[in-house]
Design an enzyme around this catalytic site. Structure first.
Site, PDB file in Angstrom:
ATOM      1  N   GLY A  69       0.827  -1.193   0.000  1.00  0.00           N
ATOM      2  CA  GLY A  69       0.000   0.000   0.000  1.00  0.00           C
ATOM      3  C   GLY A  69       0.861   1.242   0.000  1.00  0.00           C
ATOM      4  O   GLY A  69       1.255   1.751  -1.040  1.00  0.00           O
ATOM      5  N   PRO A  73       1.767  15.967  -7.257  1.00  0.00           N
ATOM      6  CA  PRO A  73       1.157  17.242  -6.865  1.00  0.00           C
ATOM      7  C   PRO A  73      -0.267  17.426  -7.378  1.00  0.00           C
ATOM      8  O   PRO A  73      -1.155  17.822  -6.620  1.00  0.00           O
ATOM      9  CB  PRO A  73       2.120  18.286  -7.458  1.00  0.00           C
ATOM     10  N   GLU A 127      -2.410  15.062  -8.354  1.00  0.00           N
ATOM     11  CA  GLU A 127      -3.284  14.066  -7.739  1.00  0.00           C
ATOM     12  C   GLU A 127      -3.702  14.497  -6.342  1.00  0.00           C
ATOM     13  O   GLU A 127      -4.886  14.429  -5.970  1.00  0.00           O
ATOM     14  CB  GLU A 127      -2.565  12.716  -7.671  1.00  0.00           C
ATOM     15  N   HIS A 184     -26.856  18.571  13.565  1.00  0.00           N
ATOM     16  CA  HIS A 184     -28.128  18.062  13.057  1.00  0.00           C
ATOM     17  C   HIS A 184     -28.846  17.179  14.073  1.00  0.00           C
ATOM     18  O   HIS A 184     -30.018  16.820  13.862  1.00  0.00           O
ATOM     19  CB  HIS A 184     -27.915  17.250  11.771  1.00  0.00           C
ATOM     20  N   GLY A 223     -30.197  13.945  15.878  1.00  0.00           N
ATOM     21  CA  GLY A 223     -30.559  12.618  15.381  1.00  0.00           C
ATOM     22  C   GLY A 223     -30.765  12.575  13.887  1.00  0.00           C
ATOM     23  O   GLY A 223     -30.504  11.550  13.240  1.00  0.00           O
ATOM     24  N   THR A 245      -1.762   8.581   2.818  1.00  0.00           N
ATOM     25  CA  THR A 245      -2.379   8.804   4.114  1.00  0.00           C
ATOM     26  C   THR A 245      -1.852  10.080   4.759  1.00  0.00           C
ATOM     27  O   THR A 245      -0.783  10.593   4.400  1.00  0.00           O
ATOM     28  CB  THR A 245      -2.081   7.639   5.078  1.00  0.00           C
TER      29      THR A 245
END
Length: 399
Positions: A134, A243, A245, A341, A343, A368
């Protein structure tokens, strides 16, 4: 206090994109989520309206417009409509796959693939991530071995965005004997090639309409002419395009966060509790003030980065800053807006709920947050004579 980033041309284009979104996108969002797939018809409609292929040269069927601000208009309007999965899919097409072909392709490759990418009749994907590779792509095990006038590919990829719908895939494969930066290349595999198969559509937390798939290559033979760029320069080609991306992901992050905040601000002065709008309570106002400030400050950096990208001056380090910061801001903003908001924020019929589940991947793919900080940290260390951490990677993505 935002300076005007857009010109009259961008504003005129925004009307085109907004009309496209109203007609072709908004009515289909729920169906795409239910189908776990975006219909191909919207891709062709986007091509016809000039929403795809902005950077493709006119001779290959595109708009010939490299100004990233036009792409930003598309991102903002899709975010405004809550079309997060489509936004991500179009970003992959226009900000990653298409530039690879336009920048690295031979004339024959450009003629073969660019018109379809710009017109929406072809969907592209890029296959980097593997089950055991990854963030550090030096762990890629997929191989491409030269056999006469063909490449023979074997291996497996996972988390591939548009992998199910893709008409062709740019595959990162090992073409050398080792794990050095000169041992990897980019090879294009087209749909229908014997030995190329797709596994299941992966069941994700969010972005349900966006197809994400496993890909398998078993003695897949493609012409030698399907090599994209230079043999052994695969990592270099990847690094050179980081850059844009990462700016694409940052654009999605800030645009989505802004759209959720705008919607939440309206909600706070429509929803009442204890006989008055919840926006009249000090805690709500403080929260809205904090979010508005964080968005404005983030936008200021991002806008400068957009101009640097257009000028060709944006560094990988500055793009990493934009990517990690904007996506973390998005995550915080959406979470706080959902809280406002109550619930109802947990109900998928409300845009904030869908934004909540769709935004979580943003700090992971394309690198990441931790990898972005490592890139920035290495740059700081180098400026003071330090050394990079051993084994630090420079990639992580779901694409």
């Amino acid at each position: 206090m935002r300076r005007e980033l857009f010109s009259s041309d961008h504003h005129a284009y925004r009307e085109v994109v907004r009309e496209f979104t109203t007609r072709e996108v908004t009515p289909n969002l729920r169906r795409w989520d239910a189908d776990r797939l975006i219909g191909r018809d919207v891709w062709c409609a986007a091509g016809e309206r000039g929403v795809l292929g902005l950077g493709v040269p006119e001779e290959f069927g595109g708009a010939g417009q490299p100004d990233f601000r036009f792409r930003l208009v598309v991102v903002e309007e899709l975010a405004r409509a809550g079309a997060h999965a489509l936004n991500s899919s179009f970003a992959l097409q226009d900000d990653i796959v298409t530039p690879y072909v336009a920048d690295l392709g031979t004339i024959e490759q450009k003629k073969r693939w660019l018109p379809g990418l710009a017109g929406g009749s072809l969907i592209g994907a890029i296959a980097m991530t593997e089950p055991d590779a990854g963030s550090d792509l030096r762990g890629v095990r997929t191989t491409a071995v030269r056999d006469g006038d063909q490449w023979v590919l074997n291996g497996q990829k996972t988390f591939i965005t548009s992998g199910y719908n893709a008409d062709f895939v740019i595959v990162v494969a090992r073409t050398g004997p080792g794990t050095g930066s000169r041992d990897f290349s980019l090879v294009v595999v087209e749909s229908g090639t014997p030995g190329f198969s797709r596994g299941r559509k992966l069941d994700k937390v969010g972005l349900h309409a966006q197809d994400t798939a496993e890909l398998h290559f078993s003695d897949v033979r493609v012409p030698a002419a399907n090599l994209l760029g230079t043999e052994g320069e695969g990592f270099v080609h990847l690094m050179e395009r980081l850059p844009r991306e990462r700016m694409s992901i940052a654009a999605s992050a800030i645009s989505s966060a802004q759209a959720v905040f705008d919607d939440t601000s309206r909600y706070c002065f429509e929803r009442t509790a204890f006989g008055r709008p919840i926006g009249d309570f000090q805690n709500t106002r403080f929260t809205l003030a904090e979010i508005a400030t964080e968005l404005d400050v983030t936008r200021a950096y991002f806008d400068n980065a957009v101009l640097a990208l257009n000028a060709g001056d944006l560094t990988a380090v500055d793009a990493a800053k934009a990517k990690w910061w904007a996506t973390e801001v998005q995550k915080r903003v959406v979470d706080r807006c959902l809280q406002l908001h109550g619930g109802y924020g947990y109900m998928l019929e409300y845009p904030v709920a869908r934004a909540f589940i769709d935004s979580r991947i943003q700090t992971i793919y394309g690198g990441t947050t931790e990898i972005m900080k490592e890139i920035i940290g290495r740059d700081i260390a180098a400026a003071h004579g330090g050394r990079p951490a051993a084994g630090a990677g420079d990639r992580a993505r779901t694409a």
